[in-house]
Design a protein around this motif. Structure first.
Motif, short mmCIF file in Angstrom:
data_model
loop_
_atom_site.label_atom_id
_atom_site.label_comp_id
_atom_site.label_asym_id
_atom_site.label_seq_id
_atom_site.Cartn_x
_atom_site.Cartn_y
_atom_site.Cartn_z
N ALA A 124 -1.12 37.58 -14.33
CA ALA A 124 -1.85 37.69 -15.60
C ALA A 124 -1.21 38.79 -16.43
CB ALA A 124 -3.32 38.03 -15.34
N ILE A 125 -1.16 38.56 -17.74
CA ILE A 125 -0.56 39.54 -18.64
C ILE A 125 -1.69 40.30 -19.33
CG2 ILE A 125 0.84 39.80 -20.76
CD1 ILE A 125 2.35 37.24 -19.84
N SER A 126 -1.49 41.62 -19.52
CA SER A 126 -2.55 42.42 -20.12
C SER A 126 -2.85 41.93 -21.54
CB SER A 126 -2.16 43.90 -20.14
OG SER A 126 -0.94 44.07 -20.82
N GLU A 127 -4.11 42.14 -21.96
CA GLU A 127 -4.57 41.59 -23.24
C GLU A 127 -5.13 42.69 -24.14
OE1 GLU A 127 -7.46 38.49 -22.51
OE2 GLU A 127 -6.17 37.51 -21.04
N THR A 128 -4.96 42.47 -25.41
CA THR A 128 -5.65 43.27 -26.41
C THR A 128 -6.32 42.25 -27.31
OG1 THR A 128 -3.99 45.00 -26.28
CG2 THR A 128 -5.37 44.98 -28.25
N ASP A 129 -7.64 42.34 -27.43
CA ASP A 129 -8.35 41.40 -28.28
C ASP A 129 -8.18 39.94 -27.80
OD1 ASP A 129 -10.04 41.41 -30.29
OD2 ASP A 129 -8.56 41.35 -31.92
N GLY A 130 -8.07 39.76 -26.51
CA GLY A 130 -7.94 38.41 -25.96
C GLY A 130 -6.55 37.81 -26.10
N LYS A 131 -5.61 38.59 -26.69
CA LYS A 131 -4.24 38.09 -26.84
C LYS A 131 -3.31 38.88 -25.94
CE LYS A 131 -4.96 37.02 -31.71
NZ LYS A 131 -5.89 37.95 -32.38
N TYR A 132 -2.24 38.24 -25.50
CA TYR A 132 -1.26 38.94 -24.67
C TYR A 132 -0.63 40.07 -25.47
CZ TYR A 132 -1.23 35.17 -21.19
OH TYR A 132 -1.56 34.27 -20.22
N ASP A 133 -0.58 41.28 -24.86
CA ASP A 133 0.09 42.38 -25.55
C ASP A 133 1.46 42.67 -24.94
OD1 ASP A 133 -0.49 43.81 -23.23
OD2 ASP A 133 -2.34 44.64 -24.07
N GLY A 134 1.83 41.96 -23.88
CA GLY A 134 3.19 42.07 -23.36
C GLY A 134 3.48 43.37 -22.63
N ARG A 135 2.45 44.12 -22.26
CA ARG A 135 2.70 45.44 -21.69
C ARG A 135 2.74 45.45 -20.16
NH1 ARG A 135 4.82 48.62 -20.29
NH2 ARG A 135 4.76 50.85 -20.53
N TRP A 136 1.74 44.81 -19.52
CA TRP A 136 1.65 44.86 -18.06
C TRP A 136 1.43 43.46 -17.50
CZ3 TRP A 136 2.83 49.69 -16.91
CH2 TRP A 136 2.49 50.70 -17.83
N LEU A 137 1.91 43.29 -16.28
CA LEU A 137 1.68 42.03 -15.56
C LEU A 137 1.01 42.40 -14.25
CD1 LEU A 137 2.60 38.89 -15.54
CD2 LEU A 137 4.30 39.67 -13.91
N GLN A 401 -5.44 24.31 -19.68
CA GLN A 401 -4.78 25.20 -20.64
C GLN A 401 -5.13 24.70 -22.03
OE1 GLN A 401 -2.13 27.82 -20.11
NE2 GLN A 401 -3.20 27.87 -18.16
N PHE A 402 -5.22 25.64 -22.97
CA PHE A 402 -5.60 25.25 -24.33
C PHE A 402 -4.39 25.15 -25.23
CE2 PHE A 402 -9.22 27.06 -22.24
CZ PHE A 402 -10.25 26.18 -22.58
N GLY A 403 -4.53 24.34 -26.30
CA GLY A 403 -3.44 24.19 -27.27
C GLY A 403 -3.85 24.78 -28.60
N GLU A 449 1.00 30.87 -23.75
CA GLU A 449 -0.16 31.72 -24.03
C GLU A 449 -1.43 30.87 -24.06
OE1 GLU A 449 0.61 34.38 -27.32
OE2 GLU A 449 2.64 34.81 -26.62
N GLY A 450 -1.44 29.82 -23.20
CA GLY A 450 -2.48 28.80 -23.25
C GLY A 450 -3.84 29.21 -22.73
N LYS A 451 -3.96 30.44 -22.22
CA LYS A 451 -5.28 30.89 -21.78
C LYS A 451 -5.73 32.10 -22.60
CE LYS A 451 -7.83 30.57 -18.77
NZ LYS A 451 -7.76 30.81 -17.34
N THR A 452 -5.10 32.32 -23.75
CA THR A 452 -5.48 33.47 -24.57
C THR A 452 -6.31 32.98 -25.76
OG1 THR A 452 -3.61 33.30 -26.08
CG2 THR A 452 -3.23 34.46 -24.03
N SER A 453 -6.69 33.88 -26.62
CA SER A 453 -7.42 33.45 -27.81
C SER A 453 -6.45 32.97 -28.90
CB SER A 453 -8.32 34.57 -28.31
OG SER A 453 -7.57 35.75 -28.44
N ASP A 454 -5.16 32.89 -28.56
CA ASP A 454 -4.16 32.48 -29.55
C ASP A 454 -3.12 31.54 -28.92
OD1 ASP A 454 -2.69 32.44 -31.89
OD2 ASP A 454 -1.61 34.30 -31.43
N PRO A 455 -3.54 30.36 -28.43
CA PRO A 455 -2.59 29.48 -27.73
C PRO A 455 -1.52 28.95 -28.67
CG PRO A 455 -4.87 28.67 -27.52
CD PRO A 455 -4.88 29.76 -28.54
N GLN A 456 -0.28 28.87 -28.17
CA GLN A 456 0.85 28.48 -29.00
C GLN A 456 1.22 27.01 -28.92
OE1 GLN A 456 2.54 30.82 -31.15
NE2 GLN A 456 0.49 31.57 -30.66
N GLY A 457 0.90 26.34 -27.81
CA GLY A 457 1.26 24.93 -27.72
C GLY A 457 2.75 24.74 -27.49
N GLU A 458 3.33 23.75 -28.08
CA GLU A 458 4.74 23.34 -27.95
C GLU A 458 5.10 22.79 -26.57
OE1 GLU A 458 5.91 27.20 -30.09
OE2 GLU A 458 7.76 26.05 -29.95
N TYR A 459 4.81 23.60 -25.54
CA TYR A 459 5.20 23.16 -24.20
C TYR A 459 4.06 23.33 -23.21
CZ TYR A 459 9.75 24.18 -26.30
OH TYR A 459 10.83 24.24 -27.12
#
Ligand code: RUQ
Ligand code: CUA
Length: 867
Positions: A124-137, A401-403, A449-459
């Motif tokens: 799991a990747i650390s989150e800020t505001d439900g979005k991945y912040d890319g800081r910790w795994l 996973q969400f799109g 990022e399909g489990k965050t509050s900002d899913p990107q889709g594409e793949y």
């Protein structure tokens, strides 16, 4: 007349152009035919192929399964970039072979027992505001209930914590939306204490639960003293998720043995699998972690088990913080929607996914609208009152996973283990939209990022189990298969199969690559595992060997291409600590260090300091060396550890009489060496001048290289002094060695200096037009560089200024490239041919290529000052 000629010329140019395209297409057709590729294959290739030097848009962190590691790869190229060492020793990174990494691995010991494997499941990747912040795994270990924290700046594991009360766990790791906590649910119910309890006291003494780990987001540290566990019935808790948005503050955890069946096949009882799937429904646990975190602060509300705070069920129930909602049947994944308003649960033994409305659950809680309680007194919310809808997906639904169109279209993807499919459906209406067959037994699936509050889709990546029938046969143990699926259009399509040759990777998380800040270099003397300066930090000139009793400390450094010191002599039985610092600053100068037969190894990235402690229990002579091919003199980067037995008497070997060089021979060699150095120095000075003239200091990457180069150069003066002193003392033999060392420093200086120069040229040169780039390619492919060196006269004339050397330069050069034979009689050409003793050949360049080459020559002239 002119007009006609012009038209003929342009016509022939068109014909030539068509020729190129036609032959290009033929080549492509040929390859497709030979390899049996369809148009769809070609399209998939074009969507994933990443040319050399290209970067991926997403980085994926995949569980490494039983390897206890994390696998990093890129999407869409599906190229594996790294295995991050986590729970298990990993030799390349020195993980478990130097003192500091041993300490981190030891954090994962359980009740003093060393554990050398791990069953990693859910990163799991650390989150800020439900979005991945890319800081910790973070990632969990199911078999040995542990969680590890990985720093995404250097992709190194920094901490391992052991769960003090669970005996196994599965529902970790899940960050709360601002990384306040990490949720970790138990798996197999077991006593929370460490005592023996018979199986027939299962309901009384065995328990499940969720540990709520406090996470220090800034420092990337789990704080066990501030963490607690929510006691739950022994229902075999499974996956979990943290609420967000509307459901912020709450957590959700599945379970699959509400029957509390305890098996006993050897006693003639039906096995676990029969008993645990008896009920039509199991329970989703719904708990208010936020409220419970407050409650846990009061000692009245907790009991201490194994030194850890546990909130008993009655406390959670009394405080309206723990509820159950039935869910069909033997569920697996529970996934909260991007806005936190819906909770989607897949029942492995059901063909459905159930969507629960948070508003409905909340309403039942607020109105105390319960259908009853379980045997432990936990209120149960009626399934029908909590569910929005159920989607008929197929056999064996597991994970979701969400799109990006989750809001408008309820875009969601689910994996079907038994049917081996990915299903796209709408979780607002429970309608199925599309299906994609996958290789075999899909487990998790990873969206971008399909489990965050900002899913990107594409793949979507399908994480398939054992890849039957997909790759070359490699024995009975098959690789796993990650399949990349394009979900950017109405119909999903399969793009790529990637065999994973390591572990059973359960879950993977993908993040936009540009969200990760990348650390290229450690501050000099850093201990990466504490982030502080290492006690063993040693700079150039500080190298020493210190004995304290029978502990010998070696303070050493590594820099291309030597280890200082090169001789270390100790007594058998001594404890020896090698502190080593890599003094390099250039990114590509990682060294490795080992001592033969002593089972120690370290990886030293630039700036890092490591410690290696061992007992010198073997007598003898043990070479030590650098284990990364770090320069042309890498093999020479070595030394000796000599271990002598103080209780033994050693007899001296008789000296061999070796033939010595004469005085004259020595003098000749000395002069030659000095002359070479003088010539090499001239080259260095010209590079330095170029760098200075072009303000290298303005470009940090160039500057780093130059600093490194000058470091090397700075060491020459001292060597020169030693050489001169040796000459004075009449020891030419020694002087030659010092002169050779000077040459080594010069070579290293020049090596880095020239890399700096190339980099600088790239930075300051005007960018090449597309045509010039094509011309450069044609120039290289035609082998023109075999005779011409830009900026220098070599086997052919220098090409800088060639367009200006002739009247109508462009036309002249064009003619010369395309039809040299027609110009051999020209006087100027004759004299050149004589001078070089070579004649310009016809390389069969097309007109288009020739025009492109001329564009390239123009680019050269524009940047003439750089060559
Ligand atoms: S789990 S698929 Cu941990 Cu679903 Cu394996
Ligand atoms: Cu340093 Cu090889």
């Amino acid at each position: 007349m002119r007009n006609i000629l012009g038209r003929v010329a342009s016509l022939s140019a068109t014909v030539a152009l068509l020729g190129t395209f036609a032959s290009g297409a033929t080549e492509l057709d040929k390859v497709m035919k030979e390899r049996g590729l369809s148009q769809a294959d070609m399209l998939a290739a074009a969507k994933t192929y990443t040319p050399s030097g290209g970067r991926d848009k997403y980085l994926v962190f995949s569980s490494g399964g039983q390897s206890g590691q994390v696998i990093v790869y890129g999407v869409p190229s599906m190229r594996i970039l790294k295995y991050i060492a986590v729970f298990t020793p990993e030799p390349w990174q020195g993980w478990g072979y130097d003192d500091d990494t041993k300490k981190i691995l030891a954090q994962g010991n359980i009740r003093g027992k060393k554990i050398t494997w791990g069953d990693t499941h859910h990163p799991a990747i650390s989150e800020t505001d439900g979005k991945y912040d890319g800081r910790w795994l973070v990632i969990n270990d199911k078999a040995n209930p542990r969680i590890a924290v990985i720093d995404l700046e250097d992709m190194v594991t920094k901490q391992i914590v052991v769960n003090p009360v669970f005996k196994s766990e599965h529902g970790g790791s899940f960050f709360t939306p601002n990384s306040e906590y990490i949720l970790e649910a138990a798996q197999y119910g077991a006593p929370l204490d460490n005592n023996y309890h018979p199986m027939d006291e299962f309901a009384e003494t065995y328990r499940g639960g969720v540990t709520v780990w406090k996470f220090n987001h800034k420092e990337g540290k789990i704080e066990p003293e501030k963490s607690f566990t929510i006691e739950m019935p022994p229902y075999m808790q499974d996956l979990s998720d943290a609420g967000k948005g509307a459901s912020y503050g709450w957590g959700f955890t599945n379970s699959f043995n509400s029957e509390m069946y305890t098996g006993g096949i050897e006693k003639g009882l039906p096995p676990f699998e029969a008993g645990t799937s008896r009920n039509d429904t199991d329970f989703m646990h719904v708990y208010n972690w936020k409220k419970l975190a407050e409650l846990a602060k009061d000692p009245k509300n907790v009991k201490i088990v194994n030194g850890h705070r546990v909130i008993p069920m009655e406390v959670s129930i009394k405080n309206n913080a723990l509820f159950l909602v039935p869910e069909p049947k033997s569920p697996h994944g529970v996934d909260v929607s991007p806005d936190g308003k819906d909770i989607v649960v897949c029942g492995k033994l059901d063909t459905h996914a159930t969507v629960y409305g948070w508003d409905k659950i909340k309403k039942a809680i607020d109105n105390k609208d319960f259908s009853g309680t379980d045997p432990f007194g936990i209120p149960i919310i009626d399934l029908k009152k909590a569910a929005n809808c159920q989607a008929e997906l197929g056999l064996g639904p597991l994970h979701n996973q969400f799109g990006p169109k989750w809001k408008e279209d309820g875009e969601i993807y689910s994996s079907l283990y038994v049917d081996s499919q990915v299903v796209r459906w709408n979780y607002h209406t429970c309608e199925v939209k599309d299906r994609q067959n996958v290789n075999y037994n899909i487990g998790h699936l990873a969206g971008m990022e399909g489990k965050t509050s900002d899913p990107q889709g594409e793949y979507i990546i399908a994480l398939n189990k054992l890849a039957i029938d997909r790759f070359n046969e490699i024995g009975p143990l098959h690789p796993q298969n990650h399949q990349l699926i394009d979900v950017s259009s109405k119909k999903m399509s399969l793009l790529y199969d990637m065999p994973i040759p390591l572990g059973e990777p359960h879950q993977a998380v993908a993040i936009r690559a540009d969200k990760i800040k990348h650390n290229v270099r450690y501050k000099m003397g850093t201990n990466p595992f504490t982030g502080k300066i290492h006690e063993g930090k040693t700079l150039a000139g500080q190298e020493k060997i210190v004995r304290k009793g029978n502990h010998v400390y070696v303070y050493g450094t590594m820099v291309r291409s030597h280890i200082n010191p090169e001789h270390v002599t100790v007594n058998k039985g001594d404890t020896v600590t090698f502190y080593l610092t890599n003094l390099e600053r250039a990114e590509d100068e990682t060294h490795g260090f080992t001592i033969d037969q002593y089972n120690v190894h370290a990886s030293l990235e630039p700036g890092k300091t490591v410690a290696l402690t061992f007992k010198a229990d073997l007598e003898g002579v043990f070479p030590y060396y650098c284990t990364e091919f770090c320069s042309a003199l890498h093999l020479e980067m070595m030394g000796y550890l000599l271990v002598k037995d103080p209780s033994k008497k050693y007899t001296k070997a008789a000296k061999l009489k070796l033939k010595k060089m004469s005085k004259a021979e020595l003098k000749a060699e000395y002069d030659k060496t000095v002359a070479t150095n003088t010539a090499t120095d001239a080259v260095i000075q010209s590079v330095v001048k170029f760098l200075k003239d072009n303000n290298f200091a303005k470009y940090p990457t160039v500057k780093a290289l130059v600093t490194d180069a000058l470091d090397q150069y700075g060491k020459i003066a001292e060597q020169k002094k030693l050489s001169d002193a040796a000459v004075k003392a009449g020891d030419l033999d020694k002087a030659i060695l010092f002169e050779n060392m000077i040459w080594q420093y010069m070579v290293k200086t020049a090596d880095v200096g020239i890399r700096a120069k190339d980099l600088l040229v790239k930075k300051i040169a005007t960018p090449m037009s597309e045509a010039a780039k094509r011309g450069h390619d044609a120039y290289l492919e035609g082998g023109c560089n075999g005779c011409h060196v830009v900026g220098k006269v070599s086997s052919g004339p220098d090409l800088v200024g060639v367009l200006e050397r002739h009247e109508n330069g462009e036309k002249w050069v064009k003619e010369w490239i395309m039809h040299p034979e027609t110009m051999y009689d020209n006087d100027y050409i004759k004299s050149m041919t004589n001078y070089f003793n070579l004649r310009m050949p016809n390389q069969g360049m097309s007109e288009k290529q020739t025009d492109d080459i001329i564009e390239y020559l123009k680019w050269i002239d524009k940047n003439a000052n750089l060559f």
